[in-house]
Design an enzyme around this catalytic site. Structure first.
Site, PDB file in Angstrom:
ATOM      1  N   HIS A 142       0.820  -1.224   0.000  1.00  0.00           N
ATOM      2  CA  HIS A 142       0.000   0.000   0.000  1.00  0.00           C
ATOM      3  C   HIS A 142       0.849   1.268   0.000  1.00  0.00           C
ATOM      4  O   HIS A 142       0.327   2.362  -0.219  1.00  0.00           O
ATOM      5  CB  HIS A 142      -0.910   0.046   1.235  1.00  0.00           C
ATOM      6  CG  HIS A 142      -1.920  -1.059   1.301  1.00  0.00           C
ATOM      7  ND1 HIS A 142      -2.768  -1.349   0.250  1.00  0.00           N
ATOM      8  CD2 HIS A 142      -2.217  -1.954   2.286  1.00  0.00           C
ATOM      9  CE1 HIS A 142      -3.537  -2.373   0.589  1.00  0.00           C
ATOM     10  NE2 HIS A 142      -3.218  -2.766   1.821  1.00  0.00           N
ATOM     11  N   ASP A 179      -2.164 -10.666  -2.357  1.00  0.00           N
ATOM     12  CA  ASP A 179      -2.726 -10.191  -1.088  1.00  0.00           C
ATOM     13  C   ASP A 179      -4.192  -9.827  -1.356  1.00  0.00           C
ATOM     14  O   ASP A 179      -4.526  -9.349  -2.438  1.00  0.00           O
ATOM     15  CB  ASP A 179      -1.949  -8.955  -0.616  1.00  0.00           C
ATOM     16  CG  ASP A 179      -2.402  -8.478   0.757  1.00  0.00           C
ATOM     17  OD1 ASP A 179      -1.658  -8.689   1.735  1.00  0.00           O
ATOM     18  OD2 ASP A 179      -3.505  -7.882   0.853  1.00  0.00           O
TER      19      ASP A 179
HETATM   20  C1  3YP Z   1      -5.508  -1.858   6.544  1.00  0.00           C
HETATM   21  C2  3YP Z   1      -6.609  -1.103   7.237  1.00  0.00           C
HETATM   22  C3  3YP Z   1      -7.853  -1.922   7.055  1.00  0.00           C
HETATM   23  C4  3YP Z   1      -7.472  -3.189   6.348  1.00  0.00           C
HETATM   24  C5  3YP Z   1      -5.988  -3.265   6.470  1.00  0.00           C
HETATM   25  C6  3YP Z   1      -5.396  -4.055   5.355  1.00  0.00           C
HETATM   26  C7  3YP Z   1      -3.934  -4.248   5.528  1.00  0.00           C
HETATM   27  C8  3YP Z   1      -3.441  -5.253   4.550  1.00  0.00           C
HETATM   28  O1  3YP Z   1      -3.303  -6.415   4.795  1.00  0.00           O
HETATM   29  N1  3YP Z   1      -3.146  -4.872   3.333  1.00  0.00           N
HETATM   30  O2  3YP Z   1      -2.705  -5.727   2.419  1.00  0.00           O
HETATM   31 ZN    ZN Z   2      -3.699  -7.396   2.816  1.00  0.00          ZN
END
Ligand code: 3YP
Ligand code: ZN
Length: 373
Positions: A142, A179
């Site tokens: 992310h 993912d």
């Molecule tokens: C981040 C905030 C709500 C869901 C969460 C996801 C994190 C993750 O595994 N991203 O691949």
């Molecule tokens: Zn994830």
């Protein structure tokens, strides 16, 4: 044939504090509890790799901290500087969205995570190993060039891809992100770049809730080099394999990468608390087999897998063991939890799931392709 493997104890020392996405606060009724992304889940994966004996069949590769210069191939100096500064305070800081806390000294662990990705790609590209898996933490997919989010600080996969291109003579890299959440950071970083194909298969609008649409396909020179496969909640074993066969493998064959990097989260599993899909360890093992086969066809079997999410402390270790044993061609580790979900509805391809994937495949064969030719 050899398979590289990375783990560093400091990945298990990443501190997200207590509380889930809402920090503990008794006035709001929020009790302290290990964060969903507590690193013990990844440490348990590593320990199953060790205890099961898979480790004996792997080539251990040393991780190292990514240098600032390596991070700056992907990230803005302001972002790197801010993480360093906050990491120097006793309370640590946040990667960028208020949901991604880290403790004092977190900068070094985040650099070690990105550096683990670099080390693995280096080992695969130089031929020290044929393929490999890096159980790195914190995750990265992310993270955008100027800020982290969704538990991610630096985009480990992007940093490793840029390293392959800048330092190892690789030109074309494909990223396959399984993912369960959209690989928005990676997609954005390579948005206008035709040398990197980004493919993300995810639960539609699970996180983030404003990206990962099938229509997103890159821009200008990079148009056509972003592929998104958003699935409705409830996608299970056969949905994942059907999407792989109908969409992802054809996209890889069209692109002809010299290296395939997998952003490997295990949060599409049937036991995960942060999504609603139904993959099992067997799903991830089969996806791995498919990726290895296409890599044999296209790029000398070069596959480097990087850990992303996965939040079931019980199940993530078995998903990881399944993938890693498959990469290494070792006997699978028996998954005792398969018996728990055997017979549940959702693993077979439902008609509506087939239709959804067929419609996307048609889009990729027609509309999406127009932008490349
Ligand atoms: C981040 C905030 C709500 C869901 C969460 C996801 C994190 C993750 O595994 N991203 O691949
Ligand atoms: Zn994830």
């Amino acid at each position: 044939m050899s398979t590289g493997y990375i783990w560093n104890e400091l990945y298990g020392w990443w501190d997200m504090g207590s509380g889930g996405l809402a920090p503990a606060d008794p006035r709001k009724g929020l009790q302290p509890l290990a964060h969903w992304a507590h690193p013990d889940t990844k440490r348990r994966l590593h320990e199953l790799v060790a205890v099961s004996g898979i480790m004996d069949g792997l080539t251990r590769i040393q991780s190292r901290k990514a240098t600032e210069e390596e991070l700056l191939r992907v990230h803005r100096a302001e972002h790197v500087d801010r993480i360093r500064r906050e990491s120097d305070t006793p309370k640590g800081g946040d990667a960028g969205d208020g949901n991604s806390p880290f403790g004092a000294g977190g900068y070094d662990i985040a650099r070690l995570s990105a550096g683990g990705a670099i080390a693995l790609v280096e080992a695969v590209v130089t031929g020290e190993v044929n393929n490999g898996y890096a159980v790195i933490n914190p995750p990265g997919h992310h993270a955008r060039s100027d800020k982290g989010m969704g538990f991610c600080v630096f985009n480990n996969v992007a940093v490793a891809v840029r390293h392959a291109q800048a330092a190892l003579g690789v030109e074309r890299v494909a990223v396959v992100d399984w993912d369960v959440h959209h690989g928005n950071g990676t997609q954005e970083i390579f948005w206008e770049d035709p040398s990197v194909l980004t493919v993300s298969i995810h639960q539609e609008l699970c996180f983030p809730t404003d990206s990962g649409y099938v229509e997103e396909r890159g821009k200008s020179a990079g148009e056509g080099y972003a592929v998104n496969v958003p699935l409705a909640p409830g996608a299970g074993h056969e949905s994942y394999l059907y999407a792989m066969d109908r969409i992802i493998l054809p996209a890889l064959r069209r692109f002809e990468p010299e290296l395939i990097v997998v952003a490997s989260g295990f949060d599409a599993s049937v036991h995960d608390p942060l999504a609603r899909q139904m993959a099992t360890s067997s799903t991830f093992a089969t996806l791995t087999r498919r990726v290895l086969a296409v890599a044999d066809e296209l790029c000398l079997g070069r596959v480097a897998m990087m850990q992303e999410g996965g939040y079931s402390p019980h199940y993530v270790p078995f998903c990881g063991a399944a993938v890693i044993s498959e990469l290494a061609g070792l006997e699978p580790v028996p998954d005792p939890y398969l018996a728990v979900t055997a017979g549940s509805r959702g693993f077979a391809l439902e008609p509506h799931q087939r239709e959804e994937i067929d419609a996307m495949a048609l889009f990729f064969e027609t509309e999406h392709r127009k932008s490349i030719s």
